[in-house]
Design a protein around this motif. Structure first.
Motif, mmCIF file in Angstrom:
data_model
loop_
_atom_site.group_PDB
_atom_site.id
_atom_site.type_symbol
_atom_site.label_atom_id
_atom_site.label_comp_id
_atom_site.label_asym_id
_atom_site.label_seq_id
_atom_site.Cartn_x
_atom_site.Cartn_y
_atom_site.Cartn_z
ATOM 1 N N UNK A 121 45.947 32.989 40.109
ATOM 2 C CA UNK A 121 46.280 34.675 39.659
ATOM 3 C C UNK A 121 46.235 34.920 41.012
ATOM 4 N N UNK A 122 47.255 34.664 41.973
ATOM 5 C CA UNK A 122 47.308 35.550 42.806
ATOM 6 C C UNK A 122 48.571 36.430 42.449
ATOM 7 N N UNK A 123 49.218 36.225 41.909
ATOM 8 C CA UNK A 123 50.050 37.350 41.495
ATOM 9 C C UNK A 123 50.089 38.816 40.926
ATOM 10 N N UNK A 124 48.784 38.630 39.841
ATOM 11 C CA UNK A 124 48.248 39.732 39.657
ATOM 12 C C UNK A 124 47.140 40.153 39.925
ATOM 13 N N UNK A 125 46.704 39.361 40.935
ATOM 14 C CA UNK A 125 44.982 39.560 41.365
ATOM 15 C C UNK A 125 44.511 40.963 42.047
ATOM 16 N N UNK A 139 40.667 33.527 33.391
ATOM 17 C CA UNK A 139 41.079 32.775 34.527
ATOM 18 C C UNK A 139 40.027 33.217 35.718
ATOM 19 N N UNK A 140 39.997 34.539 35.591
ATOM 20 C CA UNK A 140 39.467 35.258 37.143
ATOM 21 C C UNK A 140 37.632 35.072 36.729
ATOM 22 N N UNK A 141 36.967 34.841 35.234
ATOM 23 C CA UNK A 141 35.571 34.476 35.177
ATOM 24 C C UNK A 141 34.968 32.764 35.877
ATOM 25 N N UNK A 142 36.347 32.436 35.994
ATOM 26 C CA UNK A 142 36.047 31.244 36.240
ATOM 27 C C UNK A 142 35.905 30.782 37.930
ATOM 28 N N UNK A 143 37.074 31.678 38.409
ATOM 29 C CA UNK A 143 36.974 32.567 39.766
ATOM 30 C C UNK A 143 35.361 33.099 39.862
#
Length: 303
Positions: A121-125, A139-143
């Protein structure tokens, strides 16, 4: 010592038993799937493991810690996503991670940056979560679930709503997590094909009871195989197969025959078809799937 030990875990509401004396173990680095029809007790089990609902009976040990006696210490070693991750949509992805990091000790900015890279998610964090696709939110939830480096990850229906690319991406992330970081993962899903590709073992639940725990590799292997023969004289081929395979059902569709036979007899039967003057244009083995075995174990109850 097993990473997760469940002993006689039970949930009752009045006279209704949602989970019935479930006993189960799993190790670090293992991906364990929970399979079962709707109402089988999968979500109830995961909720009890992390204290979202109380258990009626039983014991849960996480890395040797009894959750009834050492709840906070045990939960410090667990990451969980139940259904869709709860995120603040008006904040950026990064601000969500900063906010959630304050709930765990020792989560550094370096760790946050590391996990952002890992989930891709580096491009949209820095964008607001409201602009994220469902796959990006997952993916953010996983992070969020992984920031504090848990030993055990619990995921309830994590692929719901994801497109095929998102499902594949999540699957690869989880397999890497188990292999490279030795994290144990419990995952429930309705997608049998995904469970087959992802899990080391599956535990099948039916009406709150555990009806079987097996390695996926063992479930999809069989000494017998469904074989499709493509021939030019199906009527004659059926007669020959009936004489060679007494009692086996033979399905006929135009010039194709399908029958279940021992794998070691495929060359012999193919040769006998040729010896009888029947041209064999193709012999195809139909792979046994996790769904086939699931239906066999549960008696065909829908999942």
């Amino acid at each position: 010592m097993p990473l997760l030990q469940i002993q006689d875990l039970t949930k009752k509401i009045g006279k209704k038993i949602l989970v019935d004396h479930l006993t189960l173990e799993m190790d670090k680095g293992e991906i364990l799937g929970l399979l079962g029809p709707n109402g089988a007790g999968k979500t109830t089990t995961i909720r009890m493991l992390v204290g979202l609902i109380s258990k009626s009976e039983g014991q849960v040990l996480i890395n040797g810690l009894d959750t009834s006696q050492h709840f906070e210490q045990a939960m410090a070693q667990v990451g969980v996503i139940v259904e869709q991750p709860d995120l603040y949509k008006y904040l950026s992805g990064y601000d969500n991670l900063i906010l959630f990091s304050r709930m765990s000790k020792g989560v550094t900015r370096q760790r946050i940056d590391e996990i952002v890279q890992w989930v891709g998610l580096a491009h949209s964090i820095r964008d607001k979560v409201s602009s994220y696709s469902l796959g990006m939110r997952q993916r953010l939830g996983l992070a969020v679930a992984l920031m504090h480096k848990p030993l055990l990850l619990l995921l309830d229906e994590p692929t719901n709503g994801l497109d095929p690319a998102g499902i594949r991406e999540l699957r690869e992330h989880l397999k890497l997590l188990a292999r490279q970081q030795d994290v144990g993962i419990v995952i429930s899903s309705h997608l049998m094909s995904e469970m087959e590709m992802m899990c080391d073992r599956v535990a099948i639940l039916q009406k709150g009871k555990l009806v079987g725990v097996q390695r996926v590799s063992d479930m999809v292997q069989d000494e017998h195989a469904q074989v499709r023969f493509e021939v030019d004289r199906p009527d004659l081929a059926v007669q020959l197969l009936q004489s060679l395979l007494s009692g086996e059902q033979i399905d006929v569709e135009q010039e194709q025959l399908r029958v279940r036979i021992p794998k070691n007899r495929i060359p012999e039967i193919s040769q006998k078809l040729l010896d009888a003057g029947i041209s064999v244009y193709g012999v195809t083995t139909i792979k046994r799937t996790l769904e086939d075995k699931y239906i066999e174990i549960t008696g065909g109850e829908p999942h």
